[in-house]
Write an enzyme that holds these catalytic residues in place. Structure first.
Site, PDB file in Angstrom:
ATOM      1  N   LYS A 126       0.815  14.896   0.984  1.00 41.45           N
ATOM      2  CA  LYS A 126      -0.650  15.022   0.339  1.00 41.45           C
ATOM      3  C   LYS A 126      -1.197  16.418   0.049  1.00 41.45           C
ATOM      4  CE  LYS A 126      -2.763  10.784   2.931  1.00 41.45           C
ATOM      5  NZ  LYS A 126      -3.048   9.875   2.014  1.00 41.45           N
ATOM      6  N   LYS A 160      -8.947  13.605   4.625  1.00 37.74           N
ATOM      7  CA  LYS A 160      -8.286  12.101   4.542  1.00 37.74           C
ATOM      8  C   LYS A 160      -6.984  12.727   5.974  1.00 37.74           C
ATOM      9  CE  LYS A 160      -6.813  13.795   0.681  1.00 37.74           C
ATOM     10  NZ  LYS A 160      -7.122  12.633  -0.424  1.00 37.74           N
ATOM     11  N   ARG A 161      -5.939  11.598   6.146  1.00 42.49           N
ATOM     12  CA  ARG A 161      -4.882  11.614   6.924  1.00 42.49           C
ATOM     13  C   ARG A 161      -3.845  12.943   6.626  1.00 42.49           C
ATOM     14  NH1 ARG A 161      -4.225   8.020  11.379  1.00 42.49           N
ATOM     15  NH2 ARG A 161      -2.567   8.313  12.090  1.00 42.49           N
ATOM     16  N   THR A 210      -8.859   6.071  -1.671  1.00 38.76           N
ATOM     17  CA  THR A 210     -10.578   5.835  -2.035  1.00 38.76           C
ATOM     18  C   THR A 210     -10.584   6.883  -2.325  1.00 38.76           C
ATOM     19  OG1 THR A 210     -10.218   5.068  -0.008  1.00 38.76           O
ATOM     20  CG2 THR A 210      -9.749   3.114  -1.186  1.00 38.76           C
ATOM     21  N   LYS A 261     -15.621   7.593  -3.419  1.00 37.73           N
ATOM     22  CA  LYS A 261     -16.080   8.315  -2.714  1.00 37.73           C
ATOM     23  C   LYS A 261     -16.975   9.956  -2.562  1.00 37.73           C
ATOM     24  CE  LYS A 261     -14.117   5.451   1.253  1.00 37.73           C
ATOM     25  NZ  LYS A 261     -13.393   5.680   1.557  1.00 37.73           N
ATOM     26  N   HIS A 321       0.598  -1.064   0.043  1.00 35.80           N
ATOM     27  CA  HIS A 321      -0.295  -0.063   0.067  1.00 35.80           C
ATOM     28  C   HIS A 321       0.825   1.174  -0.173  1.00 35.80           C
ATOM     29  CE1 HIS A 321      -3.971  -2.174   1.000  1.00 35.80           C
ATOM     30  NE2 HIS A 321      -3.303  -2.823   1.513  1.00 35.80           N
TER      31      HIS A 321
HETATM   32  C1  F58 Z   1      -3.392   3.736   2.897  1.00 37.89           C
HETATM   33  N1  F58 Z   1      -2.570   3.027   3.335  1.00 37.89           N
HETATM   34  C2  F58 Z   1      -2.714   4.347   1.504  1.00 37.89           C
HETATM   35  N2  F58 Z   1      -1.819   3.293   5.494  1.00 37.89           N
HETATM   36  O1  F58 Z   1      -1.511   5.433   1.206  1.00 37.89           O
HETATM   37  C3  F58 Z   1      -3.413   4.770  -0.078  1.00 37.89           C
HETATM   38  O2  F58 Z   1      -3.006   5.382  -0.549  1.00 37.89           O
HETATM   39  C4  F58 Z   1      -4.342   3.359  -0.344  1.00 37.89           C
HETATM   40  O3  F58 Z   1      -5.295   3.770  -0.835  1.00 37.89           O
HETATM   41  C5  F58 Z   1      -4.906   2.896   0.690  1.00 37.89           C
HETATM   42  O4  F58 Z   1      -3.496   2.157   1.853  1.00 37.89           O
HETATM   43  C6  F58 Z   1      -6.280   1.264   0.603  1.00 37.89           C
HETATM   44  O5  F58 Z   1      -4.933   0.812  -0.283  1.00 37.89           O
HETATM   45  C7  F58 Z   1      -2.835   3.530   5.281  1.00 37.89           C
HETATM   46  O6  F58 Z   1      -3.472   3.416   5.067  1.00 37.89           O
HETATM   47  C8  F58 Z   1      -1.813   3.200   6.833  1.00 37.89           C
HETATM   48  O7  F58 Z   1      -3.264   3.677   7.511  1.00 37.89           O
HETATM   49  C9  F58 Z   1      -1.303   2.257   8.089  1.00 37.89           C
HETATM   50  C10 F58 Z   1      -1.479   2.329   9.513  1.00 37.89           C
HETATM   51  C11 F58 Z   1      -0.034   1.614   9.753  1.00 37.89           C
HETATM   52  C12 F58 Z   1       1.125   1.715   9.769  1.00 37.89           C
HETATM   53  C13 F58 Z   1       1.891   1.773   8.427  1.00 37.89           C
HETATM   54  C14 F58 Z   1       0.466   2.590   7.491  1.00 37.89           C
END
Ligand code: F58
Length: 833
Positions: free
Chosen positions: A574, A568-569, A676, A680, A376
């Site tokens: 970003k 988003k985060r 994602t 949405k 990811h």
């Molecule tokens: C996200 N990763 C990607 N990681 O940033 C985003 O582009 C993608 O759409 C999504 O995954 C789904 O594929 C992400 O959300 C985390 O939150 C992890 C949490 C635990 C530590 C490492 C990052």
């Protein structure tokens, strides 16, 4: 009288109670709620609190899922069906009640039932505290996939951790983020069924030793110094209106009784209590970081804990089916949701070889056939690695197993690339370039038959950057599965107005078969009466969000302004601060000529920052500081409003996406794996302003370039610019608008003259700018100007909005799951009736 909806007949004046546990008509539901209030909550209506009523309604809904749930659980023992096993440290499920009512098809009936009890269903839905067991996109993706798995009739188990505290609640004080612990279980969790008899022991620490067993075989056994018990907590995941109910099985850590007693017997009561506290710590709290944390023993313990319980559970189910252990991969396809569960490769080897006495080669074949890995991230710093020392201390036997896997793997590498020691060092599962680390992405890749990225661009870049050497070695293992989101939660549930209009126009098939059906909306883009209704729905959604914003922040937002949203985060890649630079630029234009005609906008931000992420927290403060100045300047006269919506989570998101006109997807090209939220927003009729990053590329292809606001450098251009020496200062010097905005931030214009507050942010942009805000600034401003002029033509905007929704079929998570089934798991989904 309630409307007829779904497959279940609603109330009629003559309807009678069918069965207070399973009946779906209004009288049955009403009786069920009263029964549950009394017999489960122990309350009478007179004394019931809103939570009591919520619980009674939730239990009544749960009762109605149980027949199917129990049947589905029995179905797991059929050896002819292969089970998809989704291993994820995070499941961000969102509130259950509304979704479960929707999927069962009894929303209207329940609304009437509670109305007859003098209650409002929307208020009850508000009561639910969502299980925030994830950080962001990755955890939410897992939840969308569970919905699709069930709805496509794929037998599946989602395995994860039942954190006692999920992602923190965010509060904003004086413009700063503060974190509050998320006590989501405080009032009970009616959806969960605890199964104390389904529990496994998980070892930690100690040493590994060789011995000869009764059959004379040389084997290894792990002598741990700590044992923790994992107990299954099950949540049913119902499909959209068919029989299937899948299982979300989360593990809760507990102390092993015998350990307690050992200490207790020798009189050390406090040691026994301490043991209990330490054991329970394993599943206590979700790590709130959106990048992996190196060196946190507890995080590794969490990963191993849930992986070990899950694999032991799968083996139990497999053996219960009467199958031989050698055929494990025929019972389960295990998907590793990023590297967090990748210790599964070594754990399955340990279970097969050490516990089930398989020989290494056969065990390795089974392991590779079972596992598949989803990546990811492309940020090299976000690739998970564990210091070898820490790893060996916690998991000594796994360290030996990984050494053996690596030894055999490097032998293969050397045969393939004789003499290329550098390549072997780069490929090795153990990073030996300095302090030694275990590279989890390498472990996952070597142990899996399939590796996938989450959008076309991301999958392509993976093979060219972070996983290039692995791709050169195993090109056939690499595939792409573009992410998707469930149209059930993200349209049908959260945007009922839009859902009703779509259903009225094309029938309700789109909810189940979004991929094929939603396109039927397209011709309506030319129908003025339809467009009128479309715009009214958006206006109503904006108006509702405006009320929430007023309630939560005090800011008054005009529903007729353009709602420009970035949720988003918070992360530098970003680029929320690029959005802020645009706001400041518009503000400066107004200040220069307050009488000029501009399109009114409400800028809405939402998202959490990792508690230890200095820059991200400062970006939140910057947004709020700019908001203070802009919102209160009489020259602006309300034409620009800036809002930071606190505590963005799934529940709030239900109100945010449907109210957006413009979706901000402005990450530096090549950094966002997929995104994602972008899907949405678009599914809810927002237009996108975005870079060619992640799934934006494919969204633009689908909706048409004329219905998408594109700007910025491409991933290749980003790479080239960095390679030739990027000098952010030259952009600052050459662009007066950019210079003015940055100078204002650094001089304290937005911080009551405090020139220190944002200095780190601005210096970082001028001296370094790793995410190329300055390089993309002018293109972004120009693109935003195109947005404003397009918004001036409301008819055209509405047409574009309809086309965005109509062309989103590809981004249903049903499509993604079909691809996993066909290309990775070799599972045939049964088409729902
Ligand atoms: C996200 N990763 C990607 N990681 O940033 C985003 O582009 C993608 O759409 C999504 O995954 C789904 O594929 C992400 O959300 C985390 O939150 C992890 C949490 C635990 C530590 C490492 C990052």
């Amino acid at each position: 009288m309630a409307k007829k909806s779904g497959t279940n007949s609603a109330s009629t004046a003559a309807a009678t109670i069918e069965n207070a546990r399973t009946g779906m008509n209004v009288p049955s539901l009403k009786q069920a709620v009263l029964d549950n209030l009394y017999y489960t909550q122990g309350r009478t209506p007179e004394l019931a609190t809103p939570n009591d009523w919520y619980m009674a309604v939730a239990y009544s809904v749960r009762d109605r899922m149980l027949d199917r749930f129990i049947t589905a659980l029995h179905g797991l023992s059929n050896p002819r069906v292969k089970i998809a096993s989704y291993l994820s440290a995070e499941f961000l499920m969102g509130p259950h009640l509304g979704n479960n009512l929707l999927n069962l098809g009894i929303t209207d009936q329940m609304r009437s039932a509670v109305e007859e009890l003098g209650l409002d269903l929307d208020n009850l839905l508000e009561q639910e505290e969502e299980p925030g067991l994830g950080n962001g996109g990755l955890g939410r993706l897992a939840a969308c996939y569970m919905d699709s798995l069930a709805s496509l009739n794929v037998p599946a188990i989602g395995y994860g951790i039942r954190y006692e505290f999920g992602i923190f609640d965010q509060e904003i004080h004086d413009g700063w983020q503060t974190e509050k612990t998320d006590k989501w279980l405080r009032l009970g969790n009616p959806w969960e069924i605890s199964r104390p008899e389904i529990s496994y022991y998980v070892n930690f620490g100690g040493r590994s030793e060789g011995f000869r067993d009764e059959a004379g075989r040389f084997r290894f056994r792990w002598v741990p110094d700590r044992v923790v018990k994992g107990v299954a907590c099950d949540t049913p995941v119902p499909s959209y209106r068919n029989e299937m109910v899948d299982l979300l099985r989360l593990w809760k850590s507990e102390a092993v009784e015998s350990f307690d007693f050992q200490a207790f017997n020798v009189g050390d009561y406090y040691k026994a209590v301490n043991e209990k506290v330490i054991s329970e710590t394993v599943s206590k709290v979700l790590y709130p970081n959106d990048e992996p944390e190196i060196g946190k023993t507890l995080r590794l313990a969490q990963q191993y804990f849930f992986v070990s319980c899950s694999l032991q559970d799968m083996i139990r189910i497999h053996l219960m089916r009467g199958q031989r252990i050698e055929k494990f991969h025929e019972s389960f396809a295990v998907q590793l949701n990023d590297t967090h569960p990748s210790i599964a490769v070594a754990e399955l080897m340990r279970l097969l070889v050490d516990e089930h006495t398989m020989d290494w080669d056969n065990a390795w074949q089974v392991t590779q056939k079972t596992m598949a890995y989803t990546n990811h991230t492309l940020l090299p710093e976000a690739l998970e690695k564990w210091p070898l020392q820490l790893f060996s201390r916690s998991l000594p036997r796994h360290m030996e197993i990984i050494d053996e896997i690596n030894h055999r793997f490097l032998k293969e590498v050397r045969l393939r690339y004789p003499g290329d020691n550098e390549r072997a060092a780069r490929l090795s599962i153990i990073d030996e370039s300095g302090e030694k680390y275990v590279r989890m992405a390498h472990l996952a890749s070597v142990g899996s038959h399939c590796i996938n990225g989450v959008a076309a661009l991301h999958s392509d870049l993976l093979t060219k950057t972070v996983l290039k050497d692995l791709y050169d070695l195993y090109p056939d293992r690499f595939v792409n599965v573009t992410n998707g989101v469930t149209p059930r939660r993200w349209i049908a549930l959260s945007n009922p107005g839009l859902a009703a209009l779509i259903t009225k126009s094309i029938g309700e098939g789109w909810i189940r078969h979004f991929e094929d059906e939603i396109r039927k909306v397209e011709p309506f883009a030319e129908d003025p009466a339809f467009l009128e209704k479309w715009r009214k729905i958006k206006r109503d959604n904006k108006s509702r969000l405006a009320s929430m914003i007023r309630e939560r922040t005090g800011v008054v937002a005009d529903p007729d302004s353009l709602f420009d949203i970035q949720v988003k985060r918070i992360h530098e890649y970003k680029r929320q601060h690029l959005n802020v630079l645009h706001i400041i630029s518009l503000y400066n234009r107004i200040k220069k000529d307050p009488s000029q005609d501009i399109v009114s906008r409400t800028f809405i931000f939402g998202g959490k920052a990792a508690p230890g992420y200095f820059m991200a927290k400062r970006i939140i403060k910057l947004i709020n500081s700019v908001a203070d100045v802009v919102n209160n300047d009489p020259d602006v006269a309300g034409r620009l409003k800036v809002v930071f919506f606190p505590d963005f989570n799934v529940k709030n998101a239900h109100h945010v996406y449907p109210a957006a006109d413009l979706s901000e997807q402005i990450s530096t090209a090549g950094k966002e794996a997929s995104g994602t939220g972008n899907m949405k927003f678009s599914m809810n009729g927002a237009l996108t302003i975005g870079t060619l990053d992640g799934a934006n590329v494919e969204i633009r292809e689908e909706v048409g370039s004329e219905n998408f606001f594109l700007f910025g450098l491409t991933a290749d251009e980003v790479r080239d610019l960095k390679a030739t020496g990027y000098n952010p200062r030259s952009y600052y010097e050459a662009n007066p608008g950019l210079r003015e905005a940055l100078d204002q931030i650094s001089s304290g214009h937005f911080s009551h003259g405090d020139a220190e507050l944002f200095r780190p942010l601005v210096s970082n942009l001028l001296d370094n700018d790793p995410f190329l805000l300055l390089a993309d600034y002018q293109a972004y401003i120009d693109c935003q100007d195109r947005v404003s002029s397009a918004y001036g033509d409301q008819e055209r905007w509405a047409r574009m909005s309809v086309l965005n929704v109509a062309r989103m079929g590809k981004f249903s998570s049903d499509r993604s799951i079909r691809e996993y089934c066909a290309n990775i798991w070799n599972i045939k989904p049964v088409k729902p009736k």
